[in-house]
Design a protein around this motif. Sequence first.
Motif, PDB file in Angstrom:
ATOM      1  N   PHE A   1       0.853  -1.397  -0.074  1.00 36.19           N
ATOM      2  CA  PHE A   1      -0.074   0.087  -0.135  1.00 36.19           C
ATOM      3  C   PHE A   1       0.691   1.255   0.009  1.00 36.19           C
ATOM      4  O   PHE A   1       0.777   2.205  -0.922  1.00 36.19           O
TER       5      PHE A   1
ATOM      6  N   SER B   1     -13.529   8.171   0.487  1.00 30.48           N
ATOM      7  CA  SER B   1     -13.882   6.806   0.430  1.00 30.48           C
ATOM      8  C   SER B   1     -14.896   6.525   0.015  1.00 30.48           C
ATOM      9  O   SER B   1     -15.502   5.530  -0.688  1.00 30.48           O
TER      10      SER B   1
ATOM     11  N   MET C   1      -6.808  -4.314  -2.809  1.00 26.63           N
ATOM     12  CA  MET C   1      -5.738  -3.390  -2.665  1.00 26.63           C
ATOM     13  C   MET C   1      -5.477  -2.467  -3.494  1.00 26.63           C
ATOM     14  O   MET C   1      -5.243  -1.204  -3.236  1.00 26.63           O
TER      15      MET C   1
ATOM     16  N   VAL D   1      -7.924   0.352  -3.458  1.00 27.02           N
ATOM     17  CA  VAL D   1      -7.518   1.447  -2.283  1.00 27.02           C
ATOM     18  C   VAL D   1      -6.387   2.281  -2.680  1.00 27.02           C
ATOM     19  O   VAL D   1      -6.483   3.362  -2.517  1.00 27.02           O
TER      20      VAL D   1
ATOM     21  N   ILE E   1      -8.266   3.499   3.937  1.00 28.88           N
ATOM     22  CA  ILE E   1      -8.311   1.873   3.775  1.00 28.88           C
ATOM     23  C   ILE E   1      -9.670   1.496   4.777  1.00 28.88           C
ATOM     24  O   ILE E   1     -10.368   0.609   4.256  1.00 28.88           O
TER      25      ILE E   1
ATOM     26  N   THR F   1      -6.418  -6.322   2.607  1.00 33.91           N
ATOM     27  CA  THR F   1      -6.058  -5.017   2.873  1.00 33.91           C
ATOM     28  C   THR F   1      -5.749  -4.377   4.363  1.00 33.91           C
ATOM     29  O   THR F   1      -5.636  -3.246   4.463  1.00 33.91           O
TER      30      THR F   1
ATOM     31  N   THR G   1      -3.511  -3.489   7.340  1.00 33.21           N
ATOM     32  CA  THR G   1      -2.486  -2.877   7.358  1.00 33.21           C
ATOM     33  C   THR G   1      -1.976  -2.742   8.855  1.00 33.21           C
ATOM     34  O   THR G   1      -2.959  -3.086   9.675  1.00 33.21           O
TER      35      THR G   1
ATOM     36  N   THR H   1      -4.789  -0.371  10.447  1.00 34.44           N
ATOM     37  CA  THR H   1      -6.234  -0.757  10.506  1.00 34.44           C
ATOM     38  C   THR H   1      -6.143  -2.111  11.643  1.00 34.44           C
ATOM     39  O   THR H   1      -6.984  -2.418  12.250  1.00 34.44           O
TER      40      THR H   1
END
Length: 269
Positions: free
Chosen positions: A53, A98, A134, A137, A209, A221, A223, A226
């Motif tokens: 990402f 988003s 991914m 995003v 995300i 996705t 990370t 998150t």
Amino acid sequence: MTAIVAYPLLTALVTAFFKQSLVVPGRKFVGFDNIVDVLQGNFLQLFQQTMIFTLGTTILPFAIGFALALALNTRIRGANLMRGLMLIPWLVPGVVVSFLWMWIFNGNYGVMNALLAPLGVEPQAWLAQPGTAMWAVIIAKTWQSFPWIMVMLLAGLQTVPRELHEAAEMDGAGTVRRFFAITVPQLKGIIGLVLLLEFIWNFQHFDIIYVLTGGGPAGSTQTFATSVYETAFRGYDLGHAGALGLLWLILLMALVVVYVRFSEKGEER
């Protein structure tokens, strides 16, 4: 600084060494057990996905921002208006961005499927498939961040003396040769700063995300940002969330050291 930065940070780091929950009173000192559990868990997968990402949302908007900066640095009609309009994505809050891209990537009525249908591409649930989520995003974050890069590079381009390009052109240097021999060396400092700052910011990015995918599907996705949130406020496990945050902070500190060293060299030049 003490109230909103230092105290919460130290409290979170200390929590990494305790077994502590949001729903169970009290806590128990466990030493490095939480850190070991995190390292033996999905830490490497989180690191890999965070890097994918981060690199994607650093390189892609940089390429777009640089290209637009070069275009807007020329004497074209409406350049000032275009500069202002292109800042809009950067000014829009991340949550709004988003939702916008959530509609674009929607598998039933999204614009993306409508645009790709004439090319023979089958409709896709872009945000619901591990293979495409991914990239979706990354595209959304790229759309938000390229204007800042464009503005920074455009400001740098306007400081490059035109006399250098004119002299090189008289010597027979073409556009590509002048770009690599004059433009890039003159922008070396600002390019390095932009890439480094963007990398650090994306390494800890959260809102786009989480709103778009929530870390899914199937954790594809997820990370560091998150995962810390999910562990603490969905799993109620403050100890493991603190341990993951501590390891994440160590990686971020390494990037900050590089940034400080780079800034010092820039000041010396």
